[in-house]
Design an enzyme around this catalytic site. Structure first.
Site, PDB file in Angstrom:
ATOM      1  N   HIS A  57       0.744  -1.277   0.527  1.00  0.00           N
ATOM      2  CA  HIS A  57      -0.206  -0.022  -0.211  1.00  0.00           C
ATOM      3  C   HIS A  57       0.607   1.234  -0.227  1.00  0.00           C
ATOM      4  O   HIS A  57       2.134   1.210   0.910  1.00  0.00           O
ATOM      5  CB  HIS A  57      -0.797  -0.223   1.346  1.00  0.00           C
ATOM      6  CG  HIS A  57      -1.576  -1.112   0.595  1.00  0.00           C
ATOM      7  ND1 HIS A  57      -3.298  -1.316   2.099  1.00  0.00           N
ATOM      8  CD2 HIS A  57      -2.088  -2.516   0.675  1.00  0.00           C
ATOM      9  CE1 HIS A  57      -3.774  -2.307   2.264  1.00  0.00           C
ATOM     10  NE2 HIS A  57      -3.263  -2.881   1.088  1.00  0.00           N
ATOM     11  N   GLU A  59       0.714   4.036   1.779  1.00  0.00           N
ATOM     12  CA  GLU A  59       1.326   4.261   3.239  1.00  0.00           C
ATOM     13  C   GLU A  59       2.566   3.360   3.597  1.00  0.00           C
ATOM     14  O   GLU A  59       3.439   3.542   3.943  1.00  0.00           O
ATOM     15  CB  GLU A  59       0.295   4.075   4.222  1.00  0.00           C
ATOM     16  CG  GLU A  59      -1.156   4.856   3.664  1.00  0.00           C
ATOM     17  CD  GLU A  59      -2.103   4.143   3.065  1.00  0.00           C
ATOM     18  OE1 GLU A  59      -3.180   4.494   3.217  1.00  0.00           O
ATOM     19  OE2 GLU A  59      -1.637   3.739   2.080  1.00  0.00           O
ATOM     20  N   CYS A  87      -6.084   1.655   5.665  1.00  0.00           N
ATOM     21  CA  CYS A  87      -6.569   0.244   5.507  1.00  0.00           C
ATOM     22  C   CYS A  87      -6.687   0.236   7.806  1.00  0.00           C
ATOM     23  O   CYS A  87      -5.579   0.923   8.279  1.00  0.00           O
ATOM     24  CB  CYS A  87      -7.149  -0.484   5.442  1.00  0.00           C
ATOM     25  SG  CYS A  87      -4.928  -1.374   5.195  1.00  0.00           S
ATOM     26  N   CYS A  90      -2.714  -0.275   7.459  1.00  0.00           N
ATOM     27  CA  CYS A  90      -1.888   1.084   7.329  1.00  0.00           C
ATOM     28  C   CYS A  90      -1.783   1.795   8.889  1.00  0.00           C
ATOM     29  O   CYS A  90      -0.473   2.435   8.933  1.00  0.00           O
ATOM     30  CB  CYS A  90      -2.365   1.767   6.232  1.00  0.00           C
ATOM     31  SG  CYS A  90      -1.749   1.047   4.228  1.00  0.00           S
TER      32      CYS A  90
END
Length: 157
Positions: A57, A59, A87, A90
């Protein structure tokens, strides 16, 4: 618009450019930027598909870059700008990395872990909380996501 709002928008524009790069690569268009002492030290976009990595991701990649740049896992004093609410994975990483502030474009009503579905960013049992702000360039962030998923639906028909 205050000077702080203008600065937040400037950094979110960089995150949006990262999200556009993800869009162009066929990835879910999320971009993240980490700032320390008014300097961008990390910028990333989703790369789950190209890396075949469920943890890739924006992040997570940005956190790894920032830690390498600072030579420290602890990112106290850092601000992350991200186009979509993180999410649970993260958000957990942001808490564990001790990121000071998180500026979010669009809310994520399906998996958002900064208040939309749950709030790990301020959970009282965790040893750190992240100061969270929503809505910086939310329309632009949301529009990019809508265009992406519309394109995906059209490709699948």
């Amino acid at each position: 618009m205050s000077a702080g709002d203008r600065i937040d928008s400037d950094y979110m524009r960089i995150a949006l450019r990262q999200a556009q790069a993800a869009f162009d690569e066929g990835e879910v268009p999320v971009g993240a930027v980490i700032v320390h002492s008014n300097r961008v030290i990390a910028k990333a976009h989703n790369q789950k598909e190209c890396l075949r990595d469920p943890t890739a991701h924006a992040e997570m990649i940005a956190i790894t870059q920032a830690a390498a740049e600072l030579g420290n896992w602890c990112l106290a004093g850092c601000v992350m700008y991200v186009t979509l609410e993180p999410c649970p994975m993260c958000t957990g990483a942001l808490v564990l990395a001790r990121v000071s502030r998180l500026v979010i474009g669009a809310r994520d009503p399906k998996t958002g872990a900064c208040g939309s579905v749950m709030d790990l960013s301020a959970h009282p049992r965790l040893n750190h909380g992240v100061d969270v702000s929503f809505g910086v360039m939310a329309d632009e962030s949301s529009d990019l996501l809508k265009r992406f998923f519309l394109r995906k639906r059209m490709e699948n028909n």
